[in-house]
Design a protein around this motif. Structure first.
Motif, mmCIF file in Angstrom:
data_model
loop_
_atom_site.group_PDB
_atom_site.id
_atom_site.type_symbol
_atom_site.label_atom_id
_atom_site.label_comp_id
_atom_site.label_asym_id
_atom_site.label_seq_id
_atom_site.Cartn_x
_atom_site.Cartn_y
_atom_site.Cartn_z
ATOM 1 N N GLY A 102 37.368 -24.661 -37.697
ATOM 2 C CA GLY A 102 36.626 -24.060 -36.597
ATOM 3 C C GLY A 102 37.278 -22.778 -36.128
ATOM 4 O O GLY A 102 38.216 -22.265 -36.729
ATOM 5 N N SER A 139 42.102 -19.109 -38.722
ATOM 6 C CA SER A 139 40.788 -19.127 -38.083
ATOM 7 C C SER A 139 40.476 -17.823 -37.373
ATOM 8 O O SER A 139 41.376 -17.101 -36.920
ATOM 9 C CB SER A 139 40.709 -20.271 -37.057
ATOM 10 N N LEU A 185 31.929 -34.387 -33.729
ATOM 11 C CA LEU A 185 31.651 -33.127 -33.036
ATOM 12 C C LEU A 185 30.896 -33.396 -31.737
ATOM 13 O O LEU A 185 29.820 -32.857 -31.484
ATOM 14 C CB LEU A 185 30.867 -32.192 -33.955
ATOM 15 N N ASN A 206 33.533 -23.446 -32.031
ATOM 16 C CA ASN A 206 33.770 -24.744 -31.385
ATOM 17 C C ASN A 206 33.435 -24.743 -29.908
ATOM 18 O O ASN A 206 32.952 -25.743 -29.374
ATOM 19 C CB ASN A 206 35.229 -25.159 -31.561
ATOM 20 N N TRP A 207 33.691 -23.626 -29.223
ATOM 21 C CA TRP A 207 33.647 -23.646 -27.753
ATOM 22 C C TRP A 207 32.658 -22.688 -27.110
ATOM 23 O O TRP A 207 32.378 -22.821 -25.913
ATOM 24 C CB TRP A 207 35.043 -23.320 -27.213
ATOM 25 N N HIS A 238 40.692 -25.288 -30.767
ATOM 26 C CA HIS A 238 39.670 -25.715 -31.725
ATOM 27 C C HIS A 238 40.244 -26.605 -32.830
ATOM 28 O O HIS A 238 41.452 -26.827 -32.916
ATOM 29 C CB HIS A 238 38.974 -24.493 -32.326
ATOM 30 N N HIS A 256 31.344 -32.481 -28.658
ATOM 31 C CA HIS A 256 31.092 -31.351 -27.759
ATOM 32 C C HIS A 256 29.946 -30.476 -28.248
ATOM 33 O O HIS A 256 29.425 -29.658 -27.486
ATOM 34 C CB HIS A 256 32.366 -30.525 -27.596
ATOM 35 N N VAL A 257 29.542 -30.643 -29.502
ATOM 36 C CA VAL A 257 28.365 -29.963 -30.044
ATOM 37 C C VAL A 257 27.146 -30.869 -29.936
ATOM 38 O O VAL A 257 26.059 -30.435 -29.557
ATOM 39 C CB VAL A 257 28.607 -29.547 -31.507
ATOM 40 N N ARG A 264 40.603 -19.026 -25.046
ATOM 41 C CA ARG A 264 40.251 -19.644 -26.333
ATOM 42 C C ARG A 264 40.980 -18.917 -27.465
ATOM 43 O O ARG A 264 40.502 -17.902 -27.963
ATOM 44 C CB ARG A 264 38.738 -19.567 -26.561
ATOM 45 N N PHE A 311 40.686 -30.319 -29.600
ATOM 46 C CA PHE A 311 39.716 -31.032 -30.421
ATOM 47 C C PHE A 311 40.280 -31.250 -31.820
ATOM 48 O O PHE A 311 40.690 -30.301 -32.484
ATOM 49 C CB PHE A 311 38.408 -30.246 -30.499
ATOM 50 N N SER A 312 40.343 -32.511 -32.266
ATOM 51 C CA SER A 312 40.732 -32.862 -33.627
ATOM 52 C C SER A 312 42.124 -32.306 -33.946
ATOM 53 O O SER A 312 43.090 -32.668 -33.272
ATOM 54 C CB SER A 312 39.663 -32.373 -34.608
#
Length: 265
Positions: free
Chosen positions: A30, A57, A243, A35-36, A26, A245-246, A51, A93-94
């Motif tokens: 997040g 986090s 974002l 995130n997932w 993530h 994937h969102v 994950r 991601f990021s």
């Protein structure tokens, strides 16, 4: 929820599905569910999905010291090993992409393929430095304003508009309630000091780099520089904000499945 001790941290991680390993990392602020979580039903018939929550986090607990990228990489790898999914495909991601770059470079024997969504190599870009400094300051002084800023810079204008006022309020409320703010502050400090350029040049795995045309957090010009740094990397772009994937989960899953199921080892 599972946990494994890594250094001074108790790293939490989720495992779902069956098949070869797929590790999802993530981004800043997040966690593995925020995130997932919405993507898991589309993945669990083809992969065992791991994950992890890295330091700052989710359910991961640690000593509260400054976050280092190599330590975060070790946390992700330890969770994958504990889940028994070696070797694995890797999606970051990021900030999670920067961590994934280090994993692919330092643990090449564990990684099959790599997908980097909205990645960046360092915080040397002046605009990015100002952005992360603003995030750091707003975490201390006005978390509602930061949630609004993440909405405005993290999604495309079209996506925000079609949510309506109630939808926009729900997204902002979600940010306010889901983010571990003290943990995010530590992650932002890493964002401000990180440089994975050398690691990117060492990656020798099939890699897909995904930019986002409306990304105001990591503009596509920076994402393209990541692709250029990784030997043989493919680059593609989604018509979304950061974002992606969102905002467009079906399109992201289509890219993921196409790349991971068709790439040669």
């Amino acid at each position: 929820m599972n946990k494994i001790a890594v250094g001074g941290a108790q790293v939490a991680y989720r495992v779902d599905g069956k098949g070869p390993g797929l590790v999802l990392v993530h981004g800043t602020g997040g966690n593995s569910e925020a995130n997932w979580g919405h993507l898991i039903p589309a993945l669990i018939n083809d992969w065992t999905v791991v994950r992890p929550d890295y330091s700052g986090s989710g359910m991961t607990c640690d000593e509260g010291k400054p976050i280092e990228v190599k330590e975060m990489a070790a946390q992700i790898v330890a969770a994958a090993e504990a889940a028994g999914v070696i070797p694995f495909d890797l999606v970051g991601f990021s900030l999670g992409s920067a961590i994934s770059i280090v994993i692919a470079a330092d643990y090449p024997h564990l990684v099959r393929r790599v997908i980097l969504l909205g990645p960046f190599l360092s915080s040397k870009d002046p605009r990015q430095k100002v952005q992360f400094e603003l995030w750091r300051d707003l975490i201390r002084t006005d978390r509602l304003a930061l949630s609004q800023l993440i909405l405005l810079t993290g999604f495309s204008p079209t996506f925000i508009s079609i949510q309506g006022n109630e939808g926009v309020s729900a997204i902002i409320d979600g940010f306010m309630s889901e983010i571990n703010w003290e943990g995010m502050a530590r992650q932002v400090e890493l964002d401000l000091s990180i440089d994975v350029s050398e690691a990117a040049r060492r990656i020798e795995k099939p890699t897909l780099v995904i930019g986002c045309s409306h990304d105001h957090i990591v503009p596509s010009s920076q994402v393209k520089s990541v692709a250029a740094a990784i030997r043989g990397a493919q680059y593609t772009e989604l018509y979304t904000g950061h974002l992606a994937h969102v905002e467009k989960p079906e399109e992201f899953i289509l890219l993921l499945r196409s790349f991971l199921l068709s790439s040669d080892d």
